[in-house]
Write a protein that holds these residues in place. Structure first.
Motif, PDB file in Angstrom:
ATOM      1  N   ASP A 296       0.818  -1.198   0.000  1.00 38.46           N
ATOM      2  CA  ASP A 296       0.000   0.000   0.000  1.00 38.46           C
ATOM      3  C   ASP A 296       0.867   1.270   0.000  1.00 38.46           C
ATOM      4  OD1 ASP A 296      -2.688   0.347  -0.051  1.00 38.46           O
ATOM      5  OD2 ASP A 296      -2.833   0.882   2.093  1.00 38.46           O
ATOM      6  N   ILE A 297       1.862   1.273   0.898  1.00 39.89           N
ATOM      7  CA  ILE A 297       2.746   2.441   1.024  1.00 39.89           C
ATOM      8  C   ILE A 297       3.553   2.621  -0.268  1.00 39.89           C
ATOM      9  CG2 ILE A 297       4.787   3.364   2.213  1.00 39.89           C
ATOM     10  CD1 ILE A 297       3.782   2.017   4.782  1.00 39.89           C
ATOM     11  N   GLU A 298       4.085   1.523  -0.789  1.00 40.53           N
ATOM     12  CA  GLU A 298       4.931   1.630  -1.986  1.00 40.53           C
ATOM     13  C   GLU A 298       4.130   2.193  -3.154  1.00 40.53           C
ATOM     14  OE1 GLU A 298       7.001  -2.171  -2.511  1.00 40.53           O
ATOM     15  OE2 GLU A 298       8.569  -1.432  -1.133  1.00 40.53           O
ATOM     16  N   ARG A 299       2.888   1.752  -3.253  1.00 38.34           N
ATOM     17  CA  ARG A 299       2.041   2.219  -4.351  1.00 38.34           C
ATOM     18  C   ARG A 299       1.644   3.686  -4.145  1.00 38.34           C
ATOM     19  NH1 ARG A 299      -3.082   1.362  -4.297  1.00 38.34           N
ATOM     20  NH2 ARG A 299      -2.821  -0.177  -2.626  1.00 38.34           N
ATOM     21  N   LYS A 300       1.183   4.014  -2.943  1.00 42.12           N
ATOM     22  CA  LYS A 300       0.659   5.362  -2.720  1.00 42.12           C
ATOM     23  C   LYS A 300       1.752   6.421  -2.700  1.00 42.12           C
ATOM     24  CE  LYS A 300      -3.637   4.184  -0.468  1.00 42.12           C
ATOM     25  NZ  LYS A 300      -4.212   3.673   0.769  1.00 42.12           N
ATOM     26  N   LEU A 301       2.942   6.059  -2.214  1.00 45.31           N
ATOM     27  CA  LEU A 301       4.011   7.071  -2.131  1.00 45.31           C
ATOM     28  C   LEU A 301       5.016   6.928  -3.274  1.00 45.31           C
ATOM     29  CD1 LEU A 301       2.932   6.830   0.928  1.00 45.31           C
ATOM     30  CD2 LEU A 301       5.039   7.974   1.528  1.00 45.31           C
ATOM     31  N   ASN A 302       4.827   5.862  -4.076  1.00 44.12           N
ATOM     32  CA  ASN A 302       5.725   5.643  -5.209  1.00 44.12           C
ATOM     33  C   ASN A 302       7.193   5.541  -4.759  1.00 44.12           C
ATOM     34  OD1 ASN A 302       6.119   5.325  -8.006  1.00 44.12           O
ATOM     35  ND2 ASN A 302       6.773   7.459  -8.182  1.00 44.12           N
ATOM     36  N   ILE A 303       7.409   4.698  -3.736  1.00 45.14           N
ATOM     37  CA  ILE A 303       8.753   4.538  -3.171  1.00 45.14           C
ATOM     38  C   ILE A 303       9.004   3.056  -2.853  1.00 45.14           C
ATOM     39  CG2 ILE A 303       8.929   6.809  -2.068  1.00 45.14           C
ATOM     40  CD1 ILE A 303       8.044   5.467   0.567  1.00 45.14           C
ATOM     41  N   GLN A 304      10.227   2.752  -2.435  1.00 42.83           N
ATOM     42  CA  GLN A 304      10.538   1.455  -1.840  1.00 42.83           C
ATOM     43  C   GLN A 304      10.354   1.618  -0.334  1.00 42.83           C
ATOM     44  OE1 GLN A 304      11.851  -1.353  -3.271  1.00 42.83           O
ATOM     45  NE2 GLN A 304      12.067  -0.536  -5.344  1.00 42.83           N
ATOM     46  N   ALA A 305       9.701   0.666   0.310  1.00 44.71           N
ATOM     47  CA  ALA A 305       9.481   0.775   1.764  1.00 44.71           C
ATOM     48  C   ALA A 305      10.297  -0.285   2.498  1.00 44.71           C
ATOM     49  CB  ALA A 305       7.994   0.611   2.080  1.00 44.71           C
ATOM     50  N   ILE A 306      11.125   0.159   3.426  1.00 45.42           N
ATOM     51  CA  ILE A 306      12.062  -0.704   4.140  1.00 45.42           C
ATOM     52  C   ILE A 306      11.673  -0.767   5.620  1.00 45.42           C
ATOM     53  CG2 ILE A 306      14.502  -0.876   4.882  1.00 45.42           C
ATOM     54  CD1 ILE A 306      14.247  -1.341   1.926  1.00 45.42           C
ATOM     55  N   ASP A 307      11.784  -1.956   6.195  1.00 47.64           N
ATOM     56  CA  ASP A 307      11.420  -2.156   7.610  1.00 47.64           C
ATOM     57  C   ASP A 307      12.659  -1.983   8.500  1.00 47.64           C
ATOM     58  OD1 ASP A 307      10.082  -2.875   9.903  1.00 47.64           O
ATOM     59  OD2 ASP A 307       9.727  -4.976   9.344  1.00 47.64           O
ATOM     60  N   ILE A 308      12.541  -1.142   9.498  1.00 48.93           N
ATOM     61  CA  ILE A 308      13.644  -0.966  10.464  1.00 48.93           C
ATOM     62  C   ILE A 308      13.120  -1.283  11.862  1.00 48.93           C
ATOM     63  CG2 ILE A 308      13.203   1.535  10.720  1.00 48.93           C
ATOM     64  CD1 ILE A 308      16.256   1.826  11.161  1.00 48.93           C
ATOM     65  N   TYR A 309      13.961  -1.951  12.646  1.00 48.99           N
ATOM     66  CA  TYR A 309      13.523  -2.394  13.976  1.00 48.99           C
ATOM     67  C   TYR A 309      14.510  -1.910  15.034  1.00 48.99           C
ATOM     68  CZ  TYR A 309      12.983  -5.683  17.905  1.00 48.99           C
ATOM     69  OH  TYR A 309      12.836  -6.240  19.160  1.00 48.99           O
ATOM     70  N   GLY A 310      13.997  -1.714  16.210  1.00 53.38           N
ATOM     71  CA  GLY A 310      14.860  -1.388  17.337  1.00 53.38           C
ATOM     72  C   GLY A 310      14.019  -1.146  18.562  1.00 53.38           C
ATOM     73  N   LEU A 311      14.655  -1.075  19.691  1.00 52.45           N
ATOM     74  CA  LEU A 311      13.949  -0.732  20.928  1.00 52.45           C
ATOM     75  C   LEU A 311      14.895   0.062  21.823  1.00 52.45           C
ATOM     76  CD1 LEU A 311      13.622  -3.955  23.108  1.00 52.45           C
ATOM     77  CD2 LEU A 311      14.845  -3.914  20.972  1.00 52.45           C
ATOM     78  N   SER A 312      14.311   0.973  22.585  1.00 54.64           N
ATOM     79  CA  SER A 312      15.119   1.887  23.399  1.00 54.64           C
ATOM     80  C   SER A 312      16.094   1.119  24.273  1.00 54.64           C
ATOM     81  CB  SER A 312      14.243   2.724  24.325  1.00 54.64           C
ATOM     82  OG  SER A 312      13.065   3.080  23.701  1.00 54.64           O
ATOM     83  N   GLU A 313      15.596   0.068  24.919  1.00 59.64           N
ATOM     84  CA  GLU A 313      16.437  -0.652  25.877  1.00 59.64           C
ATOM     85  C   GLU A 313      17.736  -1.130  25.236  1.00 59.64           C
ATOM     86  OE1 GLU A 313      13.203  -0.904  25.332  1.00 59.64           O
ATOM     87  OE2 GLU A 313      12.200  -2.117  26.851  1.00 59.64           O
ATOM     88  N   VAL A 314      17.639  -1.652  24.013  1.00 62.98           N
ATOM     89  CA  VAL A 314      18.815  -2.218  23.365  1.00 62.98           C
ATOM     90  C   VAL A 314      19.657  -1.119  22.705  1.00 62.98           C
ATOM     91  CG1 VAL A 314      19.563  -3.786  21.504  1.00 62.98           C
ATOM     92  CG2 VAL A 314      17.800  -4.498  23.098  1.00 62.98           C
TER      93      VAL A 314
END
Ligand code: DLL
Length: 433
Positions: A221-239
């Protein structure tokens, strides 16, 4: 693209040798400087000098969010405060936040790992990074910011909110990389639409989205609507914050964990047993380079799978599957971590309110909504309507003050919220992510 090719492509054997060396050094350090860890190690009957191989990691005790709360705010810091140059915080399970600290070197490591992350997503020096993660105690804004500067890109520290202005700036400044939560990306798409701005005409090419769960469907949905590549990034404050792991642009399949700094494990959340690669369970991280706030076997409560197969991008670091859920009841509402127990603690401090409530989470368009249904006692319920209304508004304000989320409060008649015979169901999450 690599920011630090040598470390990102270290052959497995060299990587594991480095992890072991760093693990032993770090175990010795926490044993000597943090009374909490000394006690836990002693109780488990293990001395840091007895760690001879990475397999020995599983002999070390777990650390939980409750341990962080019990040592609030700075009890688990492994350096004196004069060496701490930054403090961040995220939601705790009750009224108190989880507090984390960084030395100057920690900030530098974080910036490097964020620079690696941005490069893995295809960003480089010439990019204009539109950073719409919130700046403040939340790690998203400043985490991406320092990484973007380290990479040498131009960062726009726009933070969240004021969406029309975001679109205008993206258009006028020629932003090429967007960083924000995936749901905010979709909201920006709607905003642009309303303004008659076509994303196809913008320079944006990639978005780096995380801080909340999302799905392949949302990615499409995001890639189509924004015409971009969408990348997943993960993290948490503790780490650390964002940049614990990220997908590479080449494969977009699984998030590479920066294993030279964080050792991941997957455990069975029910009994704590370590599971082999390929099996689903709870992610656990041990940080091996952090100075101010090192963590031994921290139970994230995030559910994922690890897979070690080599990736076509050339990175040797193990990949984790996108986070598919939690082994506790934490909700992420508009990017804010919310524990039902926090809302309960607000409600229980208000006179006339009964300990029966229900949280209804939904998504209207692209935005999360939270409705709190709570029973009041007979006396309050038979009061004038205007008093009931002002009580509702007071609860809404207290929730907003404590958690930073907007909730709609509905006061309901005594004995109307369904009672349960076992574990009360306090949350109905209707979002179809
Ligand atoms: O959300 C750090 C972050 C900022 C990550 C910006 C990515 C981008 P916390 O506020 O401490 O830190 O929340 C951490 O958010 O345990 C997960 O449950 C969830 N989470 C973070 N990234 C993802 C993701 C930041 N990509 C908690 N997919 C974590 C699913 C995510 N859940």
């Amino acid at each position: 693209m690599f920011f630090d090719e040598e470390f990102e492509t270290l052959p497995r054997e060299a990587l594991e040798a480095l992890q072991l060396k760093r693990l032993v050094a770090m175990a010795k350090r926490v044993y000597a400087t943090v009374p909490f860890y000394k006690k836990k190690f002693d109780e488990a009957g293990i001395k840091p000098s007895k760690i001879k191989s990475l397999k020995d990691l599983r002999r070390l005790p777990f650390t939980n969010k409750i341990d962080l709360r019990d040592n609030y705010p700075f009890g688990l810091f492994a350096v004196p405060m004069e060496q701490v140059v930054r403090i961040h915080a995220s939601s705790g399970t009750t009224g108190k936040p989880t507090v984390v600290g960084y030395t100057r070197r920690d900030i530098n490591t974080w910036a490097e790992l964020m620079a690696r992350s941005l490069a893995a997503a295809g960003a480089h020096k010439n990019d204009i990074i539109h950073n719409a993660y919130g700046y403040g105690l939340f790690t998203g804004g400043l985490g991406v910011h320092y990484g973007a500067e380290k990479l040498g890109a131009s960062v726009i520290p726009i933070s969240g909110g004021n969406s029309k202005r975001q679109i205008v700036i993206m258009q006028d400044f020629g932003s090429t990389v967007l960083t924000c939560t995936p749901s905010y990306a979709l909201f920006l798409a709607e905003t642009a639409d309303e303004m008659g701005v076509d994303f196809k005409k913008l320079k944006l090419k990639v978005g780096i989205f995380g801080a909340e769960p999302w799905s392949e469907r949302m990615r499409d949905d995001i890639e189509r609507k924004l015409n971009i590549q969408a990348i997943d990034i993960y993290g948490l404050s503790e780490v650390m914050g964002p940049g614990v792991s990220i997908e590479c642009l080449e494969a977009k399949r699984g998030l590479h964990i920066f294993e030279d700094h964080f050792i991941p494990e997957i455990i069975d959340p029910k009994n704590g047993e370590v599971l082999p690669y390929g099996q689903k369970g709870e992610l656990v991280f041990t940080t091996v380079t952090k100075e101010a706030f090192p963590l031994i076997r921290y139970r994230t409560r995030d559910i994922s799978v690890l897979y070690p197969e080599p990736c076509k991008c050339g990175r040797t670091h193990v990949r984790m599957e996108r986070v598919s859920g939690r082994s506790d009841d934490m909700l992420i509402i508009r990017g804010v971590n919310v524990f039902p127990s926090q809302i309960e603690s607000v409600l229980m401090n208000i006179e006339g309110v009964e300990p029966h409530y229900l949280l209804i989470v939904d998504r209207q368009g692209t935005l999360d909504t939270l409705e709190v249904h709570v029973e009041v006692n007979e006396k309050v319920f038979s009061d004038e309507v205007k008093n009931l209304q002002s009580l509702g508004r007071r609860i809404e304000k207290e929730i907003k003050d404590l958690l930073g989320v907007n909730a709609g409060v509905k006061l309901v008649e005594p004995k109307t919220i369904q009672r349960s015979e076992g574990k009360a169901q306090r949350v109905i999450d209707k979002r179809k992510i």
